[in-house]
Design a protein around this motif. Structure first.
Motif, PDB file in Angstrom:
ATOM      1  N   VAL A  17       0.860  -1.186   0.000  1.00  0.00           N
ATOM      2  CA  VAL A  17       0.000   0.000   0.000  1.00  0.00           C
ATOM      3  C   VAL A  17       0.897   1.237   0.000  1.00  0.00           C
ATOM      4  CG1 VAL A  17      -1.980   1.139   1.056  1.00  0.00           C
ATOM      5  CG2 VAL A  17      -1.640  -1.329   1.393  1.00  0.00           C
ATOM      6  N   GLY A  18       0.818   2.024  -1.087  1.00  0.00           N
ATOM      7  CA  GLY A  18       1.631   3.230  -1.204  1.00  0.00           C
ATOM      8  C   GLY A  18       2.697   3.078  -2.277  1.00  0.00           C
ATOM      9  N   GLY A  20       5.267   5.558  -2.843  1.00  0.00           N
ATOM     10  CA  GLY A  20       6.339   6.535  -2.664  1.00  0.00           C
ATOM     11  C   GLY A  20       7.671   5.796  -2.731  1.00  0.00           C
ATOM     12  N   GLU A  41      -2.111   2.854  -4.800  1.00  0.00           N
ATOM     13  CA  GLU A  41      -1.695   4.226  -4.486  1.00  0.00           C
ATOM     14  C   GLU A  41      -2.875   5.181  -4.714  1.00  0.00           C
ATOM     15  OE1 GLU A  41       1.014   6.166  -3.303  1.00  0.00           O
ATOM     16  OE2 GLU A  41      -0.537   7.677  -3.634  1.00  0.00           O
ATOM     17  N   THR A  42      -3.167   5.982  -3.691  1.00  0.00           N
ATOM     18  CA  THR A  42      -4.252   6.970  -3.787  1.00  0.00           C
ATOM     19  C   THR A  42      -3.970   8.017  -4.870  1.00  0.00           C
ATOM     20  OG1 THR A  42      -4.732   6.740  -1.442  1.00  0.00           O
ATOM     21  CG2 THR A  42      -5.502   8.756  -2.494  1.00  0.00           C
ATOM     22  N   GLY A  43      -2.724   8.447  -4.960  1.00  0.00           N
ATOM     23  CA  GLY A  43      -2.375   9.525  -5.886  1.00  0.00           C
ATOM     24  C   GLY A  43      -2.498   9.106  -7.343  1.00  0.00           C
ATOM     25  N   GLY A  48       4.650   9.529  -3.860  1.00  0.00           N
ATOM     26  CA  GLY A  48       4.276   9.753  -2.461  1.00  0.00           C
ATOM     27  C   GLY A  48       4.426  11.209  -2.064  1.00  0.00           C
ATOM     28  N   TRP A  50       6.529  13.313  -2.609  1.00  0.00           N
ATOM     29  CA  TRP A  50       7.024  14.212  -3.661  1.00  0.00           C
ATOM     30  C   TRP A  50       6.024  14.359  -4.789  1.00  0.00           C
ATOM     31  CZ3 TRP A  50      10.408  16.949  -1.322  1.00  0.00           C
ATOM     32  CH2 TRP A  50      11.081  16.379  -0.248  1.00  0.00           C
ATOM     33  N   ASP A  61      15.492  18.422   2.681  1.00  0.00           N
ATOM     34  CA  ASP A  61      16.550  19.043   3.470  1.00  0.00           C
ATOM     35  C   ASP A  61      17.653  18.063   3.874  1.00  0.00           C
ATOM     36  OD1 ASP A  61      15.153  17.902   5.563  1.00  0.00           O
ATOM     37  OD2 ASP A  61      14.198  19.777   6.163  1.00  0.00           O
ATOM     38  N   ALA A 144       3.220   0.672   3.108  1.00  0.00           N
ATOM     39  CA  ALA A 144       4.233   1.677   2.763  1.00  0.00           C
ATOM     40  C   ALA A 144       3.495   3.007   2.620  1.00  0.00           C
ATOM     41  CB  ALA A 144       4.932   1.284   1.464  1.00  0.00           C
ATOM     42  N   THR A 145       2.666   3.267   3.630  1.00  0.00           N
ATOM     43  CA  THR A 145       1.707   4.370   3.544  1.00  0.00           C
ATOM     44  C   THR A 145       2.292   5.724   3.940  1.00  0.00           C
ATOM     45  OG1 THR A 145       0.964   3.539   5.689  1.00  0.00           O
ATOM     46  CG2 THR A 145      -0.412   3.012   3.819  1.00  0.00           C
ATOM     47  N   ARG A 332      11.029  19.105  14.621  1.00  0.00           N
ATOM     48  CA  ARG A 332      11.838  18.934  13.431  1.00  0.00           C
ATOM     49  C   ARG A 332      12.513  20.261  13.077  1.00  0.00           C
ATOM     50  NH1 ARG A 332      12.102  15.328   8.903  1.00  0.00           N
ATOM     51  NH2 ARG A 332      13.055  16.441   7.192  1.00  0.00           N
ATOM     52  N   TYR A 384       0.782  17.108   9.441  1.00  0.00           N
ATOM     53  CA  TYR A 384       0.270  15.743   9.227  1.00  0.00           C
ATOM     54  C   TYR A 384      -0.129  15.074  10.525  1.00  0.00           C
ATOM     55  CZ  TYR A 384       2.388  16.602   4.805  1.00  0.00           C
ATOM     56  OH  TYR A 384       2.678  17.174   3.596  1.00  0.00           O
TER      57      TYR A 384
HETATM   58  P1  FAD Z   1       5.192   8.544   1.165  1.00  0.00           P
HETATM   59  O1  FAD Z   1       6.117   9.203   0.248  1.00  0.00           O
HETATM   60  O2  FAD Z   1       4.399   9.389   2.089  1.00  0.00           O
HETATM   61  O3  FAD Z   1       4.236   7.623   0.299  1.00  0.00           O
HETATM   62  C1  FAD Z   1       3.159   6.951   0.869  1.00  0.00           C
HETATM   63  C2  FAD Z   1       2.096   6.850  -0.172  1.00  0.00           C
HETATM   64  O4  FAD Z   1       1.084   5.982   0.314  1.00  0.00           O
HETATM   65  C3  FAD Z   1       1.404   8.159  -0.477  1.00  0.00           C
HETATM   66  O5  FAD Z   1       1.562   8.486  -1.815  1.00  0.00           O
HETATM   67  C4  FAD Z   1      -0.047   7.925  -0.128  1.00  0.00           C
HETATM   68  O6  FAD Z   1      -0.918   8.513  -1.062  1.00  0.00           O
HETATM   69  C5  FAD Z   1      -0.131   6.422  -0.190  1.00  0.00           C
HETATM   70  N1  FAD Z   1      -1.184   5.896   0.667  1.00  0.00           N
HETATM   71  C6  FAD Z   1      -1.366   6.112   1.986  1.00  0.00           C
HETATM   72  N2  FAD Z   1      -2.461   5.459   2.423  1.00  0.00           N
HETATM   73  C7  FAD Z   1      -2.971   4.815   1.343  1.00  0.00           C
HETATM   74  C8  FAD Z   1      -4.088   3.971   1.155  1.00  0.00           C
HETATM   75  N3  FAD Z   1      -4.908   3.646   2.158  1.00  0.00           N
HETATM   76  N4  FAD Z   1      -4.324   3.472  -0.083  1.00  0.00           N
HETATM   77  C9  FAD Z   1      -3.490   3.776  -1.126  1.00  0.00           C
HETATM   78  N5  FAD Z   1      -2.420   4.582  -0.991  1.00  0.00           N
HETATM   79  C10 FAD Z   1      -2.157   5.094   0.224  1.00  0.00           C
HETATM   80  N6  FAD Z   1      12.420  12.906   4.655  1.00  0.00           N
HETATM   81  C11 FAD Z   1      13.764  13.007   4.685  1.00  0.00           C
HETATM   82  O7  FAD Z   1      14.426  12.031   4.993  1.00  0.00           O
HETATM   83  N7  FAD Z   1      14.381  14.161   4.335  1.00  0.00           N
HETATM   84  C12 FAD Z   1      13.685  15.251   3.954  1.00  0.00           C
HETATM   85  O8  FAD Z   1      14.255  16.288   3.695  1.00  0.00           O
HETATM   86  C13 FAD Z   1      12.278  15.181   3.919  1.00  0.00           C
HETATM   87  N8  FAD Z   1      11.530  16.241   3.530  1.00  0.00           N
HETATM   88  C14 FAD Z   1      10.182  16.130   3.529  1.00  0.00           C
HETATM   89  C15 FAD Z   1       9.452  17.232   3.130  1.00  0.00           C
HETATM   90  C16 FAD Z   1       8.075  17.177   3.147  1.00  0.00           C
HETATM   91  C17 FAD Z   1       7.280  18.341   2.699  1.00  0.00           C
HETATM   92  C18 FAD Z   1       7.429  16.014   3.606  1.00  0.00           C
HETATM   93  C19 FAD Z   1       5.933  15.930   3.676  1.00  0.00           C
HETATM   94  C20 FAD Z   1       8.158  14.918   3.989  1.00  0.00           C
HETATM   95  C21 FAD Z   1       9.546  14.961   3.935  1.00  0.00           C
HETATM   96  N9  FAD Z   1      10.310  13.873   4.307  1.00  0.00           N
HETATM   97  C22 FAD Z   1      11.675  13.961   4.297  1.00  0.00           C
HETATM   98  C23 FAD Z   1       9.697  12.608   4.710  1.00  0.00           C
HETATM   99  C24 FAD Z   1       9.238  11.820   3.461  1.00  0.00           C
HETATM  100  O9  FAD Z   1       7.911  11.531   3.673  1.00  0.00           O
HETATM  101  C25 FAD Z   1      10.102  10.586   3.273  1.00  0.00           C
HETATM  102  O10 FAD Z   1      11.437  10.988   3.061  1.00  0.00           O
HETATM  103  C26 FAD Z   1       9.717   9.669   2.108  1.00  0.00           C
HETATM  104  O11 FAD Z   1       9.364  10.370   0.961  1.00  0.00           O
HETATM  105  C27 FAD Z   1       8.628   8.726   2.551  1.00  0.00           C
HETATM  106  O12 FAD Z   1       8.379   7.780   1.550  1.00  0.00           O
HETATM  107  P2  FAD Z   1       7.268   6.678   1.779  1.00  0.00           P
HETATM  108  O13 FAD Z   1       7.162   5.925   0.531  1.00  0.00           O
HETATM  109  O14 FAD Z   1       7.540   5.945   3.033  1.00  0.00           O
HETATM  110  O15 FAD Z   1       5.944   7.496   2.080  1.00  0.00           O
END
Ligand code: FAD
Length: 537
Positions: A17-18, A20, A41-43, A48, A50, A61, A144-145, A332, A384
């Motif tokens: 799930v997800g 990103g 993926e919802t998007g 994710g 980005w 950052d 992986a939400t 943070r 969030y």
């Molecule tokens: P995400 O990228 O959040 O992806 C999760 C995905 O799951 C989303 O697209 C969401 O739509 C999907 N999803 C969730 N629930 C469901 C569902 N029920 N059904 C279907 N899809 C679903 N981290 C750092 O290390 N360094 C940084 O500088 C940094 N900057 C950031 C800046 C911002 C503005 C934000 C918001 C976060 C930042 N982060 C940073 C944290 C960032 O979230 C992670 O680095 C990384 O992108 C997370 O990846 P992920 O795949 O775990 O989650």
């Protein structure tokens, strides 16, 4: 549809799930094991964070050379980063490239939200339902939400009647947004607000920054990435990645080995200045006691406060921007480009919500206890429901119908932030109780994905079909996470790390703060000792 009118149930080996960084990395690794995988993926696109956060000024950052996948040598050699800190569009291009390069899209269902994940004990399968009516079954389900994906718009009276436009930074529209000639309010001065405010100020007719809590921010000094630096990294990627994985936060900062009071005042000052001039969150590692000793923290904090007073010309505004209610780094730490300077602009007004809170949103703007602000647009940079928010939006039920929401009623409980007792074969990437948001999250993601992939491989090799932590192992880990946190200054601050930004959310320090290197060693030892603390059957 089948004859009964019910959607057909489709089978795969693993559901993710997800899509990103974590979802893409999982797809790559699990396919590599020969598993069939379906990603939801919802998007409307992959990426994710980005994908969603395309607000003006959105930027990573952690330095771009570090905030990237290491799983493919060709990828890390061929991809060219252009800036010290990558912008959102560049990271989105990178993740699109990853999805295309590894032919991932055929296994990803976009614009599809998982609504329920229910464990069928007899069949030992997870049944996953989506908002499109799909039903999938799989032995393994991996969340992986995202830690920062459940965007939060505060419940302010009257938002539905506002006649202008409004946005949340974490759900920014894909079509261009122009603030030219407009009166805009940004609510919130955390990382996203601090990035967006200078950009919006440069465009809008007038910008009102509505601040409840000032935050500490360190300049990024972002710049084009010199070719020589990129080349040096590419030649030594393996070594750099290894060093990052062994570090406290998965990032190659200069982690000081000495304490604040081991040096005299002049040297201390030089060190703060040097770190300020280098830029970024490296500042908070200037001395090794800053997260543990309040008097050490106060000195570093005071240095930043002086900088704010130096940069911001109006002393009253400078005072309002100066954080005094928390230890530096325990929320943070923000990394900015021209944030404080922006308040010297004539078209920017800082509004202190602690003095006069928002009372309501009207058809034409925002009314605080002190004034009404006429507005064409409102930007919510309000953050969030971190770490647990996206998980708890899904109806997750484990053995005997146990709901995750009930299990986590008093705060999240997990073993290693990876699995929960009562939820066999359900893995969480960067879940609560793992270092997650305190780290370079891509490094954390790769470590979790690698652990999960090796665990599944181990199970298949040994003929095991079910893995689940014991209650005892989970209890001990929850205790450990709490104990480690209690030795730091983090737990004394009302932050989103503590769930304090969400009304009613249990006040529990969400991540494991004992250090990424130490944590990943624990995970390795657990696996090497035959998955100590887990039951395999
Ligand atoms: P995400 O990228 O959040 O992806 C999760 C995905 O799951 C989303 O697209 C969401 O739509 C999907 N999803 C969730 N629930 C469901 C569902 N029920 N059904 C279907 N899809 C679903 N981290 C750092 O290390 N360094 C940084 O500088 C940094 N900057 C950031 C800046 C911002 C503005 C934000 C918001 C976060 C930042 N982060 C940073 C944290 C960032 O979230 C992670 O680095 C990384 O992108 C997370 O990846 P992920 O795949 O775990 O989650």
């Amino acid at each position: 549809m089948s004859g009964s009118g019910k959607p057909p149930v489709r089978h795969v080996d693993a559901i993710v799930v997800g899509a990103g960084f974590a979802g893409l990395c999982l797809l790559y690794r699990l396919r590599g094991l020969g598993l069939s995988v379906r990603v939801f993926e919802t998007g409307a696109g992959v990426g994710g964070t980005w994908f969603w956060n395309c607000y003006p000024g959105a930027r990573c950052d952690v330095e771009s050379l570090q905030y990237s996948f290491s799983f493919s040598e060709e990828l890390q050699q061929e991809w060219e980063w252009t800036e010290r800190y990558a912008s959102q569009p560049e990271i989105q291009r990178y993740l699109d490239h990853v999805a295309d390069r590894f032919d991932m899209r055929r296994d990803i269902s976009l614009e599809t939200t998982v609504t329920a994940a229910i464990y069928d004990e007899q069949a030992n399968l997870w049944r996953v339902e989506t908002d499109r009516g799909d039903v999938f079954e799989a032995r393994f389900c991996i969340m992986a939400t995202g830690c920062l994906s459940a965007a939060r718009v505060p419940d302010i009276k009257g938002l539905d009647r506002f006649g202008g436009q409004w946005f949340h930074t974490g759900r920014w529209p894909k079509q261009p947004v122009s603030f030219r000639g407009k009166r805009v309010a940004v609510i919130g001065t955390g990382s996203s607000g601090i990035q967006a405010i200078p950009m919006i100020a440069a465009e809008a007719d007038h910008l009102f920054v509505l601040q409840r809590t000032p935050n500490f921010s360190i300049p990024a000094w972002n710049a084009p990435l010199p070719v020589e630096r990129q080349n040096e990294w590419k030649e030594n990627y393996e070594e750099h990645r290894r060093a990052a994985r062994n570090s406290r936060s998965g990032i190659l900062y200069e982690y000081a080995q000495r304490g604040t009071f081991e040096v005299d005042e002049d040297e201390r000052r030089r060190e703060y200045e040097r770190r300020w001039a280098t830029g970024g969150a490296n500042f908070t590692h200037c001395f090794n006691d800053i997260f543990f000793d309040r008097s050490a923290n106060d000195l570093a904090a005071e240095f930043v406060r002086e900088k704010i007073r130096e940069i911001v010309k109006d002393p009253k505004v400078a005072e309002m921007l100066t954080p005094t209610d928390h230890a530096i780094g325990t929320k943070r730490i923000c990394v900015d480009t021209d944030y404080y300077k922006t308040f010297n602009r004539e078209n920017v007004t800082l509004v202190d919500l602690r003095q006069a809170p928002i009372e309501e949103i009207t058809e034409t703007g925002i009314r605080t206890a002190a004034a009404h602000y006429d507005l064409d647009a409102i930007v919510f940079a309000t953050g969030y429901d971190a770490v647990t928010g996206a998980l708890l939006k899904i109806d997750i039920r484990g053995r005997d119908g146990l709901k995750l929401a009930d299990k986590w009623h008093g705060g999240p409980r997990s073993y290693l932030g990876l699995m929960m007792a009562g939820f066999p074969n359900l893995f969480v990437i960067t879940g609560p109780g793992s270092p997650s948001i305190l780290t370079n999250v891509v490094v954390s993601i790769e470590q979790h994905v690698d652990w999960v992939a090796r665990c599944i491989d181990h199970m298949r090799a040994g003929g095991a079909e079910r893995i689940e932590p014991t209650e005892e192992a989970e209890d001990a880990w929850v205790r450990e996470v709490g104990e480690v946190a209690s030795k730091t200054l983090f737990t004394g601050t009302n932050s989103w790390y503590m769930g304090a930004n969400i009304p009613g959310k249990p006040r529990v320090f969400l991540p494991y703060v004992g250090g990424f290197g130490k944590y990943s060693q624990i995970c390795e030892t657990v696996a090497a000792e035959g998955y100590r603390g887990f039951q395999l059957a």
